[in-house]
Scaffold this motif. Sequence first.
Motif, PDB file in Angstrom:
ATOM      1  N   UNK A  70      38.483   1.960  -0.111  1.00  0.00           N
ATOM      2  CA  UNK A  70      38.965   1.400  -1.378  1.00  0.00           C
ATOM      3  C   UNK A  70      38.298   0.054  -1.657  1.00  0.00           C
ATOM      4  N   UNK A  71      38.023  -0.692  -0.589  1.00  0.00           N
ATOM      5  CA  UNK A  71      37.405  -1.996  -0.757  1.00  0.00           C
ATOM      6  C   UNK A  71      35.908  -1.857  -1.057  1.00  0.00           C
ATOM      7  N   UNK A  72      35.264  -0.873  -0.448  1.00  0.00           N
ATOM      8  CA  UNK A  72      33.868  -0.586  -0.770  1.00  0.00           C
ATOM      9  C   UNK A  72      33.738  -0.230  -2.249  1.00  0.00           C
ATOM     10  N   UNK A  73      34.677   0.556  -2.752  1.00  0.00           N
ATOM     11  CA  UNK A  73      34.642   0.947  -4.167  1.00  0.00           C
ATOM     12  C   UNK A  73      34.782  -0.272  -5.072  1.00  0.00           C
ATOM     13  N   UNK A  74      35.612  -1.220  -4.691  1.00  0.00           N
ATOM     14  CA  UNK A  74      35.780  -2.428  -5.505  1.00  0.00           C
ATOM     15  C   UNK A  74      34.539  -3.318  -5.445  1.00  0.00           C
ATOM     16  N   UNK A  75      33.905  -3.387  -4.293  1.00  0.00           N
ATOM     17  CA  UNK A  75      32.664  -4.145  -4.191  1.00  0.00           C
ATOM     18  C   UNK A  75      31.581  -3.515  -5.073  1.00  0.00           C
ATOM     19  N   UNK A  76      31.495  -2.192  -5.040  1.00  0.00           N
ATOM     20  CA  UNK A  76      30.511  -1.492  -5.874  1.00  0.00           C
ATOM     21  C   UNK A  76      30.793  -1.721  -7.354  1.00  0.00           C
ATOM     22  N   UNK A  77      32.064  -1.665  -7.723  1.00  0.00           N
ATOM     23  CA  UNK A  77      32.433  -1.884  -9.117  1.00  0.00           C
ATOM     24  C   UNK A  77      32.155  -3.317  -9.556  1.00  0.00           C
ATOM     25  N   UNK A  78      32.046  -4.228  -8.583  1.00  0.00           N
ATOM     26  CA  UNK A  78      31.740  -5.630  -8.882  1.00  0.00           C
ATOM     27  C   UNK A  78      30.238  -5.894  -8.902  1.00  0.00           C
TER      28      UNK A  78
END
Length: 395
Positions: A111-119
């Motif tokens: 979930x945190x990887x996805x947020x980093x990618x979205x950033x």
Amino acid sequence: MTPAARVQAAIDLLDAVIAAARGQGASADRIAAEWFRARRYVGSKDRRAIRELVWSAIRACGPVPVSGRAAMLRLAADDPAMRALFDGSTYGPAPIVADEAVAEGGIAPQWLVERLSASGLDADDQASLLDRAPLDIRANTLKISREELRVRLPVEAEPVMGPHALRLPSGTAAEAWPEFAEGLFEVQDAGSQMACMALHVQPGEAVVDLCAGAGGKTLVLGAAMANRGTLLACDIDRARLSRLPERAARAGVLVETRLLNPGQELAMLDDWQGRADAVMIDAPCSGTGTWRRNPEARWRIDAKAIDRYCAMQANVLTIGAALVRPGGRLTYVVCSLLDAEGADRIAAFLAANPDWEPVLPPLPAGRPHRQGWRLVPFRDRTDGFFFATLVRRVN
């Protein structure tokens, strides 16, 4: 200790680190220090080897491992020599059995990887968050120039971005040097120094460091002001703020400190409202940009924690803005690369406060990111930061 015994010691230490991460307990550094303090019989070479194993295993695991053994098996997955050390020897780890749990690899929980990618962070950017961090120092220009300091230091020091930063070999015990005791330098990442440059404080100004903590950025601001003007450092954390007077005395920085009560910050800063030329807001955040130094920190974050940080960040932005005079400025800083804590916070503030506008001061590293500036380890060789400088319009 035998190599196998070192592996088992690393497993035991990892168990303690994992338990602390799950329970929001002490940091890995503190746990390791206490673990070795209780085992003074462990020699210096063994300590270094065990620490290397522990931190390598932490970096190798994405989500929180189920155990220290599972974490070490992840590290050993592509290392036949290490797998051979799981031999059941005296003080060594038990042999590996079929279908034994092996920790999942990766950069962070999914979930945190996805947020980093979205950033906007690509795979290289994300991988660099787990690189080993160098040791940067800042020459204290109240006492010495960078070049003068460089000549005095007992090791080779590389000038890096910004006018006052030097980079030392990793692991250098710089705080044991007499130059540190004399206040000639502070240990501080070059990216943190650059965030202070974005506020562009000048001698004679009235400046507030709103979330000063132990005062790392306060000392940068004081040096830039050349001790001319007024500098106020505030925080709600008594323990952290209490460290600043001693640090300031060593550095020769003139600063007033003020402990604030949570929820009463504006009332306790009534004498500063609308008066400050410049306000630094080093906001509380998840610290995703500092994983190079604290890789187990990514095991302590959850989505609810991000939401709590965002609420705190919005609050300190409101408080800080109230202190700035018309024509004055503030710099908002987070050592996080999640847009929720950085660019989104600034966008929300500007939408709600049309009398403010962003400016992008020229800086020697990083690049613009929406209405602010971003530093990423992969490109900039610093910790990860987002910061934005805003100016209050004169009506």
